[in-house]
Design an enzyme around this catalytic site. Structure first.
Site, PDB file in Angstrom:
ATOM      1  N   LYS A  67      11.672  36.442   8.175  1.00  0.00           N
ATOM      2  CA  LYS A  67      11.603  37.790   8.765  1.00  0.00           C
ATOM      3  C   LYS A  67      10.304  38.486   8.355  1.00  0.00           C
ATOM      4  CE  LYS A  67      16.622  38.267   8.955  1.00  0.00           C
ATOM      5  NZ  LYS A  67      17.864  38.780   8.329  1.00  0.00           N
ATOM      6  N   GLN A 111      19.407  42.525   3.466  1.00  0.00           N
ATOM      7  CA  GLN A 111      19.938  41.195   3.767  1.00  0.00           C
ATOM      8  C   GLN A 111      21.363  41.065   3.208  1.00  0.00           C
ATOM      9  OE1 GLN A 111      18.540  38.965   5.703  1.00  0.00           O
ATOM     10  NE2 GLN A 111      19.919  37.260   5.368  1.00  0.00           N
ATOM     11  N   ASP A 134      19.089  46.653  12.063  1.00  0.00           N
ATOM     12  CA  ASP A 134      20.168  45.668  12.148  1.00  0.00           C
ATOM     13  C   ASP A 134      21.291  46.159  13.073  1.00  0.00           C
ATOM     14  OD1 ASP A 134      20.220  43.177  11.007  1.00  0.00           O
ATOM     15  OD2 ASP A 134      20.802  43.875   9.015  1.00  0.00           O
TER      16      ASP A 134
END
Ligand code: GUN
Length: 313
Positions: A67, A111, A134
């Site tokens: 990422k 994460q 997200d």
């Protein structure tokens, strides 16, 4: 028209078009790069993404590494916060608060999963909704539920699956039946809402659904996200359907040698490809789209913060 070829038994078997997720993801990334450069030129704003990882799980580090690398390739300010496993809830909350207050950061990703002693939900809900790339904040889930795609952010995997649907069927799914197998907050529910928003007639099916094969057979667009290797068989698929496989399952592959494994989806790919018109493979289907849509969400968030109209994907 899908390609056709002769099967071994001499009968003609029409094989589905297989969507190349890497290629579609690359085209999304090209759009992100162009939009990032244009935003910088017009407004002097460099899109910024902060990724937080706690602990030393190797798989999570691999994801986060890709990422951060992709963010740099897109021309973003890319910041990675790697915190030790003993990080406290308060320390993590303080980092999110500082990134919320940082005008050079437009997207924040924590994460998951976090180490067991940390409670992820209050952390996720403490991210400013406009920086929640997200799409996990309840405000973003709520905006999707009311059809507000103009100010909300959509979680990356359903957003990526929807790019495939749009490229296959266009923007308007009027008259098409869509079946989503799986009802998770992370995928099934947002996917169903995206399809509904595009005028599909949507069924959410799950482990308690009666006669799942026949429900699936009604689908013009069948999306499988059940987490069971190769569960969706050819006779669950309507002829000519579009099949999107969101499963990633690692199974034993003794044919590759002792102890070897391979990745398969939730769809029995080879047999389903003989019935479907369009199908996604695993790996190489939805998977590559997840990171691409994270970059897309970040450049969208940066445009909104700068008062500019964001690109469409
Ligand atoms: N862990 C595995 N996939 C994801 C994801 O898409 N977002 C976050 N935050 N964590 C993950």
């Amino acid at each position: 028209m899908p390609p056709s070829r002769m099967a071994g038994n001499g009968r003609e078997t029409v094989l589905a078009t297989v969507i190349d997720g890497k290629q579609v993801a690359a085209s999304v990334i090209d759009t992100v790069k162009a939009a990032t450069a244009a935003l910088d030129k017009q407004s002097g704003v460099q899109a910024g993404l902060a990724v937080i990882i706690v602990g030393d799980d190797p798989a999570s580090h691999a994801y986060v590494g890709s990422k951060s690398k992709m963010a740099k390739e897109c021309g973003f300010k890319s910041v990675q916060h790697t915190l030790p496993v003993e990080t406290t809830q308060e320390d993590l909350a303080a980092l999110v608060a500082s990134l919320n207050a940082d005008d050079t950061i437009h997207g924040i990703l924590v994460q998951l999963p976090l180490p067991k002693h940390l409670n992820s939900e209050p952390i996720i809900q403490s991210i400013l909704p406009e920086k929640d790339v997200d799409g996990l904040h309840v405000v973003n889930a709520g905006k999707l539920a009311v059809g507000d795609l103009e100010t909300g952010l959509v979680s990356c995997t359903p957003a990526g699956a929807m790019v495939f649907v749009r490229r296959t069927h266009g923007e308007d799914l009027s008259g098409l039946n869509a079946v989503v197998v799986g009802r998770s907050n992370l995928f099934g529910k947002p996917m169903a809402q995206l399809l509904l928003n595009a005028n599909a007639t949507v069924t959410i099916a799950h482990s308690r659904t009666k006669d799942l094969p026949s429900v699936c057979r009604s689908a013009d667009i069948l999306v499988a996200a059940v987490g069971r290797p190769e569960m969706v068989k050819a006779d669950w698929v309507k002829r000519g359907a579009t099949v999107i496989d969101v499963g990633i399952n690692r199974i034993a592959a003794p044919e590759k040698g002792e102890g070897k494994t391979r990745l398969v989806g939730d769809v029995a790919f080879a047999e389903a490809a003989e019935v479907a018109d369009v199908i996604t493979p695993v790996p190489g289907g939805v998977g590559p789209m997840t990171i691409a849509m994270l970059m897309a969400n970040t450049v969208i968030a940066a445009h909104r913060a700068a008062g500019q109209t964001p690109p469409k994907f």
